[in-house]
Design a protein around this motif. Structure first.
Motif, PDB file in Angstrom:
ATOM      1  N   GLN A 159       0.899  -1.340   0.248  1.00  0.00           N
ATOM      2  CA  GLN A 159       0.082   0.193  -0.077  1.00  0.00           C
ATOM      3  C   GLN A 159       1.179   1.299   0.016  1.00  0.00           C
ATOM      4  OE1 GLN A 159       0.527  -1.442   2.996  1.00  0.00           O
ATOM      5  NE2 GLN A 159       0.500  -0.365   4.591  1.00  0.00           N
ATOM      6  N   ASN A 160       0.176   2.419  -0.597  1.00  0.00           N
ATOM      7  CA  ASN A 160       1.098   3.410  -0.932  1.00  0.00           C
ATOM      8  C   ASN A 160       1.510   4.268   0.416  1.00  0.00           C
ATOM      9  OD1 ASN A 160      -0.866   4.890  -0.202  1.00  0.00           O
ATOM     10  ND2 ASN A 160      -1.447   5.046  -2.391  1.00  0.00           N
ATOM     11  N   SER A 161       1.282   3.698   1.645  1.00  0.00           N
ATOM     12  CA  SER A 161       1.732   4.521   2.734  1.00  0.00           C
ATOM     13  C   SER A 161       2.942   3.865   3.392  1.00  0.00           C
ATOM     14  CB  SER A 161       0.647   4.564   3.726  1.00  0.00           C
ATOM     15  OG  SER A 161       0.148   3.365   3.948  1.00  0.00           O
TER      16      SER A 161
ATOM     17  N   ALA B 153      -0.507  -3.375 -10.551  1.00  0.00           N
ATOM     18  CA  ALA B 153      -0.159  -4.223  -9.526  1.00  0.00           C
ATOM     19  C   ALA B 153      -1.028  -4.574  -8.211  1.00  0.00           C
ATOM     20  CB  ALA B 153       1.053  -3.923  -8.749  1.00  0.00           C
ATOM     21  N   LEU B 154      -0.919  -5.707  -7.399  1.00  0.00           N
ATOM     22  CA  LEU B 154      -1.667  -5.817  -6.277  1.00  0.00           C
ATOM     23  C   LEU B 154      -1.060  -4.983  -5.052  1.00  0.00           C
ATOM     24  CD1 LEU B 154      -2.560  -8.190  -8.238  1.00  0.00           C
ATOM     25  CD2 LEU B 154      -3.004  -9.520  -6.553  1.00  0.00           C
ATOM     26  N   HIS B 155      -1.997  -4.328  -4.723  1.00  0.00           N
ATOM     27  CA  HIS B 155      -1.591  -3.408  -3.592  1.00  0.00           C
ATOM     28  C   HIS B 155      -1.851  -4.002  -2.166  1.00  0.00           C
ATOM     29  CE1 HIS B 155      -1.404  -0.754  -6.779  1.00  0.00           C
ATOM     30  NE2 HIS B 155      -0.456   0.024  -6.175  1.00  0.00           N
ATOM     31  N   MET B 156      -0.788  -4.830  -1.368  1.00  0.00           N
ATOM     32  CA  MET B 156      -1.218  -5.552  -0.264  1.00  0.00           C
ATOM     33  C   MET B 156      -0.832  -4.668   0.966  1.00  0.00           C
ATOM     34  SD  MET B 156      -2.461  -8.056  -1.462  1.00  0.00           S
ATOM     35  CE  MET B 156      -3.072  -9.130  -0.144  1.00  0.00           C
ATOM     36  N   ASN B 157      -1.921  -4.714   2.024  1.00  0.00           N
ATOM     37  CA  ASN B 157      -1.839  -4.259   3.115  1.00  0.00           C
ATOM     38  C   ASN B 157      -0.865  -4.821   4.100  1.00  0.00           C
ATOM     39  OD1 ASN B 157      -2.597  -1.491   3.867  1.00  0.00           O
ATOM     40  ND2 ASN B 157      -4.292  -2.347   5.140  1.00  0.00           N
TER      41      ASN B 157
ATOM     42  N   ASP C 101       0.877 -10.027   4.559  1.00  0.00           N
ATOM     43  CA  ASP C 101      -0.146 -10.336   3.569  1.00  0.00           C
ATOM     44  C   ASP C 101       0.503 -10.374   2.051  1.00  0.00           C
ATOM     45  OD1 ASP C 101      -2.001 -10.197   5.612  1.00  0.00           O
ATOM     46  OD2 ASP C 101      -3.046  -8.502   4.690  1.00  0.00           O
TER      47      ASP C 101
ATOM     48  N   GLU D 142       2.034 -13.683   2.250  1.00  0.00           N
ATOM     49  CA  GLU D 142       1.128 -14.894   1.817  1.00  0.00           C
ATOM     50  C   GLU D 142       0.542 -15.012   0.494  1.00  0.00           C
ATOM     51  OE1 GLU D 142      -0.990 -16.020   4.910  1.00  0.00           O
ATOM     52  OE2 GLU D 142      -1.884 -17.605   3.596  1.00  0.00           O
ATOM     53  N   LEU D 143       0.147 -13.883  -0.034  1.00  0.00           N
ATOM     54  CA  LEU D 143      -0.237 -13.799  -1.706  1.00  0.00           C
ATOM     55  C   LEU D 143       0.601 -14.534  -2.438  1.00  0.00           C
ATOM     56  CD1 LEU D 143      -2.581 -12.985  -3.376  1.00  0.00           C
ATOM     57  CD2 LEU D 143      -1.290 -10.774  -3.794  1.00  0.00           C
TER      58      LEU D 143
END
Lengths: 296, 300
Positions: free
Chosen positions: B173-175, B197-201, B205, B208-209
């Motif tokens: 995530q962008n933060s 792209a997939l943004h994971m938090n 995570d 895991e993905l």
């Protein structure tokens, strides 16, 4: 003496009436209050960004040195996940409501209701975790797609989350249809299926519609599960198995870390206003539909 | 997310226990458990495992001090330090000029930087992916908006049992501090990330993905490696020898994507906070850096 007691009763009566009135009005106050504060936080951004680009732009890069604030892809994401979720949940939810209310015996009904309530009690983070680590590999192998956290994954979770609401409210709506309707249908020689389809569902349609719309509201507003299960990928989905990104998930992922008063922060609140407007339109449409049905 | 909340929960439990003990103690032991000092420690998700391990071990070093750790990202740590809701911020990147300025203006103190260890970003792929090494250049072409590499066959990789050839990019995530560091080190400051792209938090995570998506590639701190994913050797340029992420290569600078980890305080730390930071930099504290999968500071 009796008169005095009457006077006391009058005062008590008035006080309680006032209290209830305040309770009734408070809902309106809260809704407007929340809308006002969300809008106040978000409004300054309107002067800094182009509203057209905000609503239709496909680029969401708020933390870049050249930030772009386009939520077009996020709107499409939210609407598509909700639509697919409803396509799954409405037949299941209303079907289950009909079964629970009309077809099953008392013991089955009690068991079913407890289990369905249990389904409603599962926290959304747990749903998200199931989506990420259980459903994702299942979808990859079951449907031969390259990525398992996608639109379909999120939609299944949202469907499962909104089914319990639809079942409880739908069942109440069907229960509220007077038994004389059922007896009359039976007397006319209608089969059980005809009774349900021709008599009960039309009689309970307002309640059933309310059940569906509450389900839609649940699906649009859900955050954690879609954040974890839809892949959070900013694009317009082309197939059922493309990852997507929703409005709510974006707020959840980013709001905690923006500094108060920055453009990014204000734009996130503007997304909140947008979500508010979407639910408002859905509810308004529902009201109009219900009124239209009544007039006929 | 889950880790953060469970740590917070544990901290809350501890607080309740302290309260109960304090009430039961009566007037006899004035300097009893009621006198516990609390250090609030918020920030980087990358450093969360490490910060929690420090907090737990420090409980045995000085039981009168309780360290409460939570994650949320480097940005959240900096924000908490600005508005005074934490004592120490964990950052996996340097404090931005803007953030430092806000600490000066709002807290009227000079932010103080402490390098507490090093983190090497590992490039992870699914365990069935035969990819052995990759260059920063190729990674940039994958992750850059408008980059040329979108399929595994373009870099000569066929993944057995994969569905299709597309590269599934896993981003953060962008933060996240890791996100910004990766952008700077791999994608380039002038470029943007590929938005699809997939943004994971959270680092967990993301890993895991990758573990359950054969076509994926992603990055996270070295400490997040699991048996389910493979780490890839990384080279600076195409054709150069790839370097495995480890303590030695991170410290001598041969591994291209390694960075220091920071703790920030508002002003010079004092009292219990000072003792805690000194303990972190001591050999005992640095042992924990190593045991949680990060790279300790070089011995002086």
């Amino acid at each position: 003496m009796a008169e005095r007691r009457n006077g006391m009763e009058m005062v008590a009566e008035k006080a309680i009436e006032l209290l209830i009135r305040i309770c009734g009005i408070s809902a309106i106050v809260f809704v407007f209050g929340i809308f006002f504060f969300v809008f106040r936080e978000g409004a300054p951004a309107l002067a800094k960004i182009d509203l057209g680009e905000f609503l239709t732009g496909g680029k969401w890069i708020p933390t870049s040195h050249q930030p772009r604030y386009g939520v077009g892809a996020l709107i499409v994401g939210t609407l598509s996940v909700t639509a697919v979720a409803m396509a799954i949940a409405v037949p299941f939810g209303l079907g289950a409501a009909v079964f629970v209310s009309e077809f099953c015996g008392r013991r089955t009904r009690e068991t079913l209701k407890i289990v369905i309530e249990l389904l409603a009690a599962i926290p959304s983070v747990v749903w998200g975790f199931i989506g990420l680590s259980v459903m994702s590999p299942l979808l990859i192998h079951g449907f031969h797609v390259p990525v398992g956290v996608n639109l379909f994954n999120g939609a299944i979770l949202l469907a499962l989350m909104s089914v319990p609401i639809m079942v409880s409210i739908g069942e109440d709506a069907l229960k509220a249809v007077p038994d004389s309707y059922r007896e009359a249908a039976l007397a006319l020689g209608a089969t059980r299926w005809q009774t349900v389809w021709r008599v009960l569902v039309p009689a309970a349609r307002n309640g059933l519609l309310a059940a569906v719309l509450l389900g839609v509201g649940r699906a649009i507003g859900e955050t954690m599960a879609v954040l974890m299960a839809t892949g959070h990928s900013i694009r317009i989905p082309e197939t059922l198995f493309d990852p997507v990104c929703t409005l709510t998930a974006t707020i959840a992922a980013e709001l905690g870390e923006t500094s108060k008063g920055s453009t990014h922060y204000q734009v996130l609140f503007l997304i909140g206003v947008l979500l508010f407007s979407i639910t408002f339109v859905v509810n308004l449409a529902a009201d109009l539909v219900v009124k239209g049905i009544r007039k006929r | 997310m889950g880790v953060a909340s469970s740590i917070r929960f544990a901290a809350a439990l501890a607080a309740v226990a302290v309260l109960v003990a304090g009430c039961g103690g009566g007037g006899g032991t004035a300097s009893g458990p009621g006198a516990r000092t609390t250090i609030a420690n918020i920030g980087s998700d990358t450093m969360l495992n490490l910060a929690a391990a420090w907090a737990e071990a420090y409980d045995r070093v000085d039981p009168s001090v309780s360290v409460e750790v939570s994650g949320g990202g480097s940005g959240q740590g900096a924000a908490a330090l600005i508005n005074g809701s934490c004592d120490v911020a964990n950052c996996s990147r340097k404090l931005e000029e803007r953030e430092a300025g806000e600490i000066r203006s709002r807290r009227s103190r000079e932010p103080k930087e402490h390098i507490v260890g090093y983190d090497a970003l590992s490039i992870f792929v699914h365990r069935s992916n035969p990819l052995e090494e990759i260059s920063v250049e190729d990674l940039g072409e994958m992750y850059r908006d408008g980059g040329t590499i979108t399929r595994w066959s373009q870099i000569g990789v066929t993944i057995p049992g994969a569905k299709g050839d597309a590269i599934i990019l896993v981003n953060r995530q962008n933060s996240s501090g890791t996100y910004h560091y990766f952008k700077e080190a791999v994608v380039g400051k002038k470029n943007e990330f590929r938005l699809s792209a997939l943004h994971m938090n959270g680092s967990k995570d993301a890993v895991e993905l990758i573990a359950n998506t054969p076509n994926s590639i992603g990055y996270s701190g070295m400490g997040y490696a699991t048996p389910e994913v493979r780490q890839v050797r990384v080279s600076r340029k195409r054709g150069e020898r790839g370097i495995a992420p480890c303590a030695v290569s991170a410290l001598d600078g041969s591994y291209p994507i390694a960075r220091p980890m920071f703790m920030y305080t508002a002003g010079e730390p004092e009292g219990a906070l000072r003792a805690y930071l000194e303990w972190i930099l001591s050999p005992k504290g640095q042992e924990i850096v190593e045991s949680t999968g990060y790279v300790p500071r070089p011995a002086r």
